[in-house]
Design an enzyme around this catalytic site. Structure first.
Site, mmCIF file in Angstrom:
data_model
loop_
_atom_site.group_PDB
_atom_site.id
_atom_site.type_symbol
_atom_site.label_atom_id
_atom_site.label_comp_id
_atom_site.label_asym_id
_atom_site.label_seq_id
_atom_site.Cartn_x
_atom_site.Cartn_y
_atom_site.Cartn_z
ATOM 1 N N ASP A 177 -22.800 -15.759 18.678
ATOM 2 C CA ASP A 177 -23.135 -15.716 20.101
ATOM 3 C C ASP A 177 -24.602 -15.299 20.288
ATOM 4 O O ASP A 177 -25.118 -14.469 19.537
ATOM 5 C CB ASP A 177 -22.200 -14.688 20.777
ATOM 6 C CG ASP A 177 -22.156 -14.843 22.284
ATOM 7 O OD1 ASP A 177 -22.577 -15.897 22.802
ATOM 8 O OD2 ASP A 177 -21.682 -13.901 22.958
ATOM 9 N N HIS A 178 -25.255 -15.859 21.263
ATOM 10 C CA HIS A 178 -26.605 -15.441 21.674
ATOM 11 C C HIS A 178 -27.581 -15.197 20.525
ATOM 12 O O HIS A 178 -28.159 -14.114 20.424
ATOM 13 C CB HIS A 178 -26.534 -14.176 22.536
ATOM 14 C CG HIS A 178 -26.045 -14.453 23.914
ATOM 15 N ND1 HIS A 178 -26.814 -15.054 24.883
ATOM 16 C CD2 HIS A 178 -24.834 -14.230 24.468
ATOM 17 C CE1 HIS A 178 -26.101 -15.191 25.978
ATOM 18 N NE2 HIS A 178 -24.896 -14.702 25.767
ATOM 19 N N HIS A 195 -24.272 -11.183 32.671
ATOM 20 C CA HIS A 195 -23.858 -10.395 31.510
ATOM 21 C C HIS A 195 -23.751 -8.930 31.927
ATOM 22 O O HIS A 195 -24.540 -8.455 32.728
ATOM 23 C CB HIS A 195 -24.874 -10.540 30.379
ATOM 24 C CG HIS A 195 -24.826 -11.871 29.703
ATOM 25 N ND1 HIS A 195 -25.897 -12.712 29.629
ATOM 26 C CD2 HIS A 195 -23.804 -12.505 29.088
ATOM 27 C CE1 HIS A 195 -25.548 -13.807 28.976
ATOM 28 N NE2 HIS A 195 -24.277 -13.714 28.639
ATOM 29 N N GLY A 196 -22.783 -8.237 31.387
ATOM 30 C CA GLY A 196 -22.595 -6.839 31.760
ATOM 31 C C GLY A 196 -21.690 -6.733 32.975
ATOM 32 O O GLY A 196 -21.006 -7.693 33.341
HETATM 33 ZN ZN LIG Z 1 -23.263 -14.528 26.940
#
Ligand SMILES: [Zn+2]
Length: 285
Positions: free
Chosen positions: A84-85, A183-184
């Site tokens: 991911d990412h 995100h978060g």
């Molecule tokens: Zn993400």
């Protein structure tokens, strides 16, 4: 050539999900207990799964990727391994050469638009040479997660039709659109997603790439189902699943190590199974 749906495991899993209208959890694992719980849930519910690691985990726990790969390959249901990412070009090049991932999110979204596209194209070619599928982020999803550069200083940008075309042009396999997802954690009012935008992106894509939804903290089962109905095949989850495990650890520090490991796995397995039922992936394999 991009990896085809018939040879790449992540794409095979998502192809089946799209065909039958369900979503597949793409769940972050930080340690071997998480991997164990997620895989057990998939096997117990006869559900496909995408197991995700963060780039920071490859540095923190260098052996975990091999445990994750062995767990995927040994499972009795389809489970693929996804990074991911991935935001560091050098790390991506090393990963492509040396690690057993089925797919990678090549996340160059912290770069300016033209540079983002150019770098994505270059790294996508590299991944495809090794049969690795590529996910990219169009627009910019705000916020930060563990080990990922926080884009909080940058402006969130919703995905536009032009951008979708541009990313399709660089031959990615999965698109992570920005439609109000962050995100978060979400503000107290909760997530407010632009479903019209998501549906029009799906129409525009017309099956050429799969849609991945990021930023699912605080999502309700209903909202998750709505996202799947609007075209999301890959449902990225982190805190949505793992919060129950963290809570269990905090409340049960008095137990023995063996008890903490066993019971922690059980708690996370149950929660993962619950979300597999919500996503409609249970009983599909
Ligand atoms: Zn993400």
């Amino acid at each position: 050539m991009p990896p085809s749906g018939t040879s790449n495991k992540t794409l095979q899993i998502l192809e089946a999900a799209e065909q039958h209208g369900y979503g597949v959890l793409a769940a972050i694992a930080y340690n071997v207990e998480h991997i164990t719980a997620l895989v057990r849930a998939a096997e117990s519910r006869r559900s496909p799964l995408i197991l995700q690691l963060f780039p920071s985990t490859l540095v923190q726990l260098p052996s975990l990727v091999y445990a994750a790969s062995a767990a995927c390959k040994g499972a009795s249901v389809p489970i693929s391994l996804h990074l991911d990412h991935a935001q560091d070009e050098n790390q991506i090049r090393k990963v492509v050469e040396t690690m057993p991932f089925d797919s990678i999110m090549v996340d160059m979204s912290h770069h300016e638009h033209h540079e983002n596209l150019q770098k994505t194209q270059e790294l996508t070619k590299l991944c495809h040479q090794k049969g690795i599928a590529v996910e990219a982020e169009s627009g910019r999803i705000n916020g930060g997660e563990d080990g990922i550069a926080d884009t909080g200083e940058l402006e969130a940008l919703f995905t536009s039709p032009e951008e979708v075309e541009e990313f399709l042009g660089v031959e990615i396999d999965l698109l992570a659109p920005s439609i109000g997802n962050i995100h978060g954690d979400y503000p107290p009012a909760g997530p407010k997603l632009d479903f019209d935008r998501l549906r029009s992106i799906r129409e525009q894509i017309n099956g050429r790439v799969k849609i991945a939804l990021h930023g699912t903290n605080d999502f309700s089962p209903e909202l998750t189902k709505d996202c799947i109905a609007a075209g999301t095949a890959k449902v990225n989850v982190n805190k949505l699943l793992l919060e129950c495990w963290s809570k269990f650890l905090k409340e049960n520090a008095h137990l023995s190590i063996v008890q903490i490991i066993d019971q922690g796995i059980e708690v996370l397995q149950k929660e993962t199974e619950r979300w597999m039922v919500i996503c409609g992936s249970a009983g599909r394999c």
